[in-house]
Scaffold this motif. Structure first.
Motif, PDB file in Angstrom:
ATOM      1  N   ALA A  55      49.040  43.341  45.616  1.00 14.25           N
ATOM      2  CA  ALA A  55      49.499  42.112  46.273  1.00 14.25           C
ATOM      3  C   ALA A  55      48.361  41.115  46.401  1.00 14.25           C
ATOM      4  O   ALA A  55      48.544  39.906  46.137  1.00 14.25           O
ATOM      5  CB  ALA A  55      50.083  42.441  47.640  1.00 14.25           C
ATOM      6  N   GLU A  56      47.185  41.586  46.780  1.00 17.36           N
ATOM      7  CA  GLU A  56      46.036  40.691  46.908  1.00 17.36           C
ATOM      8  C   GLU A  56      45.627  40.131  45.556  1.00 17.36           C
ATOM      9  O   GLU A  56      45.280  38.950  45.441  1.00 17.36           O
ATOM     10  CB  GLU A  56      44.857  41.445  47.540  1.00 17.36           C
ATOM     11  N   PHE A  57      45.671  40.963  44.516  1.00 19.73           N
ATOM     12  CA  PHE A  57      45.275  40.503  43.188  1.00 19.73           C
ATOM     13  C   PHE A  57      46.226  39.421  42.692  1.00 19.73           C
ATOM     14  O   PHE A  57      45.787  38.394  42.146  1.00 19.73           O
ATOM     15  CB  PHE A  57      45.250  41.674  42.215  1.00 19.73           C
ATOM     16  N   GLU A  58      47.521  39.625  42.856  1.00 19.72           N
ATOM     17  CA  GLU A  58      48.497  38.635  42.404  1.00 19.72           C
ATOM     18  C   GLU A  58      48.410  37.360  43.223  1.00 19.72           C
ATOM     19  O   GLU A  58      48.651  36.270  42.709  1.00 19.72           O
ATOM     20  CB  GLU A  58      49.900  39.236  42.464  1.00 19.72           C
ATOM     21  N   ARG A  59      48.057  37.470  44.479  1.00 21.18           N
ATOM     22  CA  ARG A  59      47.874  36.270  45.299  1.00 21.18           C
ATOM     23  C   ARG A  59      46.721  35.423  44.784  1.00 21.18           C
ATOM     24  O   ARG A  59      46.798  34.187  44.767  1.00 21.18           O
ATOM     25  CB  ARG A  59      47.605  36.676  46.748  1.00 21.18           C
ATOM     26  N   HIS A  61      45.158  35.847  41.568  1.00 23.94           N
ATOM     27  CA  HIS A  61      45.082  35.666  40.118  1.00 23.94           C
ATOM     28  C   HIS A  61      46.443  35.500  39.451  1.00 23.94           C
ATOM     29  O   HIS A  61      46.498  35.314  38.230  1.00 23.94           O
ATOM     30  CB  HIS A  61      44.358  36.860  39.482  1.00 23.94           C
ATOM     31  N   GLY A  62      47.524  35.606  40.199  1.00 23.73           N
ATOM     32  CA  GLY A  62      48.839  35.517  39.603  1.00 23.73           C
ATOM     33  C   GLY A  62      49.244  36.826  38.968  1.00 23.73           C
ATOM     34  O   GLY A  62      48.486  37.788  38.917  1.00 23.73           O
ATOM     35  N   SER A  63      50.456  36.865  38.446  1.00 23.21           N
ATOM     36  CA  SER A  63      51.001  38.101  37.860  1.00 23.21           C
ATOM     37  C   SER A  63      51.311  37.931  36.386  1.00 23.21           C
ATOM     38  O   SER A  63      52.253  38.501  35.861  1.00 23.21           O
ATOM     39  CB  SER A  63      52.275  38.522  38.606  1.00 23.21           C
ATOM     40  N   GLY A  64      50.520  37.139  35.696  1.00 23.66           N
ATOM     41  CA  GLY A  64      50.781  36.841  34.293  1.00 23.66           C
ATOM     42  C   GLY A  64      50.266  37.910  33.351  1.00 23.66           C
ATOM     43  O   GLY A  64      50.540  39.099  33.514  1.00 23.66           O
ATOM     44  N   ASP A  65      49.488  37.480  32.349  1.00 22.62           N
ATOM     45  CA  ASP A  65      49.007  38.387  31.310  1.00 22.62           C
ATOM     46  C   ASP A  65      48.068  39.447  31.887  1.00 22.62           C
ATOM     47  O   ASP A  65      47.625  39.361  33.034  1.00 22.62           O
ATOM     48  CB  ASP A  65      48.273  37.577  30.232  1.00 22.62           C
ATOM     49  N   ALA A  66      47.787  40.440  31.055  1.00 16.91           N
ATOM     50  CA  ALA A  66      46.875  41.504  31.470  1.00 16.91           C
ATOM     51  C   ALA A  66      45.527  40.906  31.834  1.00 16.91           C
ATOM     52  O   ALA A  66      44.937  40.138  31.054  1.00 16.91           O
ATOM     53  CB  ALA A  66      46.718  42.518  30.339  1.00 16.91           C
ATOM     54  N   PRO A  67      45.009  41.209  33.008  1.00 14.37           N
ATOM     55  CA  PRO A  67      43.746  40.614  33.437  1.00 14.37           C
ATOM     56  C   PRO A  67      42.567  41.140  32.632  1.00 14.37           C
ATOM     57  O   PRO A  67      42.607  42.247  32.075  1.00 14.37           O
ATOM     58  CB  PRO A  67      43.642  41.031  34.908  1.00 14.37           C
ATOM     59  N   SER A  68      41.517  40.370  32.593  1.00 16.06           N
ATOM     60  CA  SER A  68      40.318  40.765  31.864  1.00 16.06           C
ATOM     61  C   SER A  68      39.482  41.742  32.680  1.00 16.06           C
ATOM     62  O   SER A  68      39.658  41.897  33.891  1.00 16.06           O
ATOM     63  CB  SER A  68      39.475  39.532  31.530  1.00 16.06           C
ATOM     64  N   ARG A  74      35.201  42.034  39.277  1.00 21.48           N
ATOM     65  CA  ARG A  74      34.774  41.166  40.376  1.00 21.48           C
ATOM     66  C   ARG A  74      35.717  41.314  41.565  1.00 21.48           C
ATOM     67  O   ARG A  74      35.280  41.383  42.713  1.00 21.48           O
ATOM     68  CB  ARG A  74      34.730  39.705  39.922  1.00 21.48           C
ATOM     69  N   PHE A  75      37.018  41.374  41.293  1.00 17.89           N
ATOM     70  CA  PHE A  75      37.999  41.503  42.365  1.00 17.89           C
ATOM     71  C   PHE A  75      37.794  42.798  43.151  1.00 17.89           C
ATOM     72  O   PHE A  75      37.846  42.798  44.383  1.00 17.89           O
ATOM     73  CB  PHE A  75      39.409  41.473  41.762  1.00 17.89           C
ATOM     74  N   LEU A  76      37.537  43.897  42.456  1.00 13.44           N
ATOM     75  CA  LEU A  76      37.409  45.189  43.132  1.00 13.44           C
ATOM     76  C   LEU A  76      36.049  45.388  43.783  1.00 13.44           C
ATOM     77  O   LEU A  76      35.933  46.152  44.748  1.00 13.44           O
ATOM     78  CB  LEU A  76      37.666  46.327  42.145  1.00 13.44           C
ATOM     79  N   LEU A  77      35.032  44.706  43.282  1.00  9.14           N
ATOM     80  CA  LEU A  77      33.693  44.931  43.819  1.00  9.14           C
ATOM     81  C   LEU A  77      33.307  43.926  44.901  1.00  9.14           C
ATOM     82  O   LEU A  77      32.925  44.332  46.008  1.00  9.14           O
ATOM     83  CB  LEU A  77      32.658  44.902  42.692  1.00  9.14           C
ATOM     84  N   VAL A  78      33.381  42.646  44.595  1.00  8.19           N
ATOM     85  CA  VAL A  78      32.718  41.674  45.487  1.00  8.19           C
ATOM     86  C   VAL A  78      33.563  40.462  45.842  1.00  8.19           C
ATOM     87  O   VAL A  78      33.057  39.546  46.499  1.00  8.19           O
ATOM     88  CB  VAL A  78      31.380  41.204  44.865  1.00  8.19           C
ATOM     89  N   GLU A  79      34.819  40.397  45.431  1.00  2.00           N
ATOM     90  CA  GLU A  79      35.644  39.220  45.721  1.00  2.00           C
ATOM     91  C   GLU A  79      35.706  38.985  47.238  1.00  2.00           C
ATOM     92  O   GLU A  79      36.230  39.809  47.982  1.00  2.00           O
ATOM     93  CB  GLU A  79      37.050  39.436  45.172  1.00  2.00           C
ATOM     94  N   PRO A  80      35.186  37.843  47.729  1.00  2.00           N
ATOM     95  CA  PRO A  80      35.147  37.622  49.186  1.00  2.00           C
ATOM     96  C   PRO A  80      36.522  37.481  49.820  1.00  2.00           C
ATOM     97  O   PRO A  80      36.679  37.753  51.020  1.00  2.00           O
ATOM     98  CB  PRO A  80      34.318  36.333  49.332  1.00  2.00           C
ATOM     99  N   GLU A  81      37.527  37.062  49.039  1.00  2.00           N
ATOM    100  CA  GLU A  81      38.862  36.894  49.592  1.00  2.00           C
ATOM    101  C   GLU A  81      39.714  38.155  49.493  1.00  2.00           C
ATOM    102  O   GLU A  81      40.870  38.149  49.901  1.00  2.00           O
ATOM    103  CB  GLU A  81      39.577  35.737  48.878  1.00  2.00           C
ATOM    104  N   ASN A  82      39.141  39.221  48.959  1.00  2.00           N
ATOM    105  CA  ASN A  82      39.862  40.493  48.867  1.00  2.00           C
ATOM    106  C   ASN A  82      39.316  41.455  49.914  1.00  2.00           C
ATOM    107  O   ASN A  82      38.230  42.033  49.737  1.00  2.00           O
ATOM    108  CB  ASN A  82      39.696  41.097  47.466  1.00  2.00           C
ATOM    109  N   PRO A  83      40.029  41.687  51.003  1.00  2.00           N
ATOM    110  CA  PRO A  83      39.524  42.596  52.046  1.00  2.00           C
ATOM    111  C   PRO A  83      39.455  44.044  51.592  1.00  2.00           C
ATOM    112  O   PRO A  83      38.799  44.864  52.236  1.00  2.00           O
ATOM    113  CB  PRO A  83      40.556  42.435  53.176  1.00  2.00           C
ATOM    114  N   LEU A  84      40.119  44.382  50.466  1.00  2.00           N
ATOM    115  CA  LEU A  84      40.115  45.741  49.954  1.00  2.00           C
ATOM    116  C   LEU A  84      39.000  45.990  48.946  1.00  2.00           C
ATOM    117  O   LEU A  84      38.864  47.101  48.437  1.00  2.00           O
ATOM    118  CB  LEU A  84      41.470  46.054  49.308  1.00  2.00           C
ATOM    119  N   ALA A  85      38.206  44.944  48.649  1.00  2.00           N
ATOM    120  CA  ALA A  85      37.100  45.101  47.710  1.00  2.00           C
ATOM    121  C   ALA A  85      36.020  45.993  48.305  1.00  2.00           C
ATOM    122  O   ALA A  85      35.918  46.175  49.519  1.00  2.00           O
ATOM    123  CB  ALA A  85      36.511  43.736  47.357  1.00  2.00           C
TER     124      ALA A  85
END
Length: 312
Positions: A55-59, A61-68, A74-85
């Motif tokens: 849910a956080e990722f789609e918020r 980055h959207g739910s389009g093509d396969a992410p890079s 970055r999202f899983l390690l250090v994304e400041p807006e992702n509290p689950l990082a």
């Protein structure tokens, strides 16, 4: 002990164990990517789903093509807006420890603070392949250092039991999630024949993510396969990261705590689910549904613990 303090100790140990497992999973996946031939690649999106951050990722980055790879890492390690990082998990652990510093060894605060500062100062380059392995190795080492300090320098009182309870429950949950990542198809091949050839490599990466590969080979003395890997990670009674081992530890801890009917009922449901699991059948039908059920039962156990021991 105040329920607020017990709750903080429980969650502190959960966050430290979660940070270690996240770092292990991302590190092994990154190294696996380098070892794969051009006919296969890593599907990074299952890592997001596995860690419960869809849910956080789609918020963000959207739910389009396969992410890079870069987006997911970055999202899983250090994304400041992702509290689950990973960054957010360590920050939560540090803030909790700040409130209970008087009950913990000073060296534990120093270790957690060093980990927090390392992540903050390395955030910008953590996602780059060149620096990622060193970054994650430092995270794993710091988490293991904290675990060793807790195991060797903390009095065996009720607070310590709540820390052990949180750590064991978190490890059982993370083991199920890492298995789920492999079952979801972490390695994507161009053809089914290629996919079959890479399945052993995929399960080997799962064992390595859980620091289980050497113990698997020592105890089973066979080549890595899906059924044996599932048997080992779900039901081995001697490996500390297996689900059954973690649940057995929880059973021993609950016997030392005030009895609570809700907790005992939730625990028995989870333990029964693991006991009844048939790895051979799970390989045929796919283990994803079973892992989802297991995570639901572990979440129910967590809810029962909060309701019984941390009210309000």
């Amino acid at each position: 002990m105040l329920s607020r303090v017990a709750n903080n100790l429980y969650w502190f140990s959960r966050y430290i164990r979660r940070a270690e497992n996240m770092a292990r999973l991302i590190d092994v996946s990154s190294q696996l990517q380098l070892d794969l031939p051009r006919t296969a690649h890593i599907a990074w999106r299952p890592l997001v789903d596995t860690l419960g951050a869809s849910a956080e990722f789609e918020r963000l980055h959207g739910s389009g093509d396969a992410p890079s790879e870069a987006e997911v890492i970055r999202f899983l390690l250090v994304e400041p807006e992702n509290p689950l990082a990973l960054r957010g998990v360590v920050r939560h652990a540090r803030e909790i420890l700040r409130t209970v510093r008087e009950t913990m060894p000073q060296d534990c605060w120093i270790a957690v603070n060093d980990l927090y500062l390392h992540i903050e100062t390395s955030a910008e380059r953590a996602g780059h392949r060149r620096y990622r392995q060193d970054f994650l190795a430092r995270v794993i080492d710091c988490c293991l250092r904290v675990s060793a300090l807790l195991a060797n320098n903390v009095s065996r009182d009720i607070g310590y039991q709540f820390m052990r309870l949180g750590s064991a429950l978190e490890q059982a949950d993370m083991t199920s999630r890492i298995i789920d990542a492999a079952a979801a198809g972490l390695i994507q091949a161009r053809s089914e024949d290629d996919a079959e050839a890479f399945r052993a490599m995929q399960w080997m990466s799962v064992l390595q993510s859980l620091a289980a590969y050497q113990m698997y080979r020592r105890h089973l003395r066979q080549r890595v396969g899906a059924e044996l890997a599932l048997q080992f990670l779900l039901k081995d009674r001697e490996f500390p990261r297996s689900v059954l081992f973690c649940l057995t530890r929880i059973q021993g801890m609950l016997q030392q705590m005030p009895p609570q009917r809700l907790v005992q009922q939730a625990f028995r449901r989870g333990l029964g689910l693991v006991f009844d699991a048939d790895p051979a059948r799970l390989v045929v039908i796919g283990p994803c549904e079973f892992m989802d059920r297991l995570q639901v039962e572990l979440a129910a156990l967590d809810a029962a613990i909060h309701q019984s021991y941390f009210p309000g």
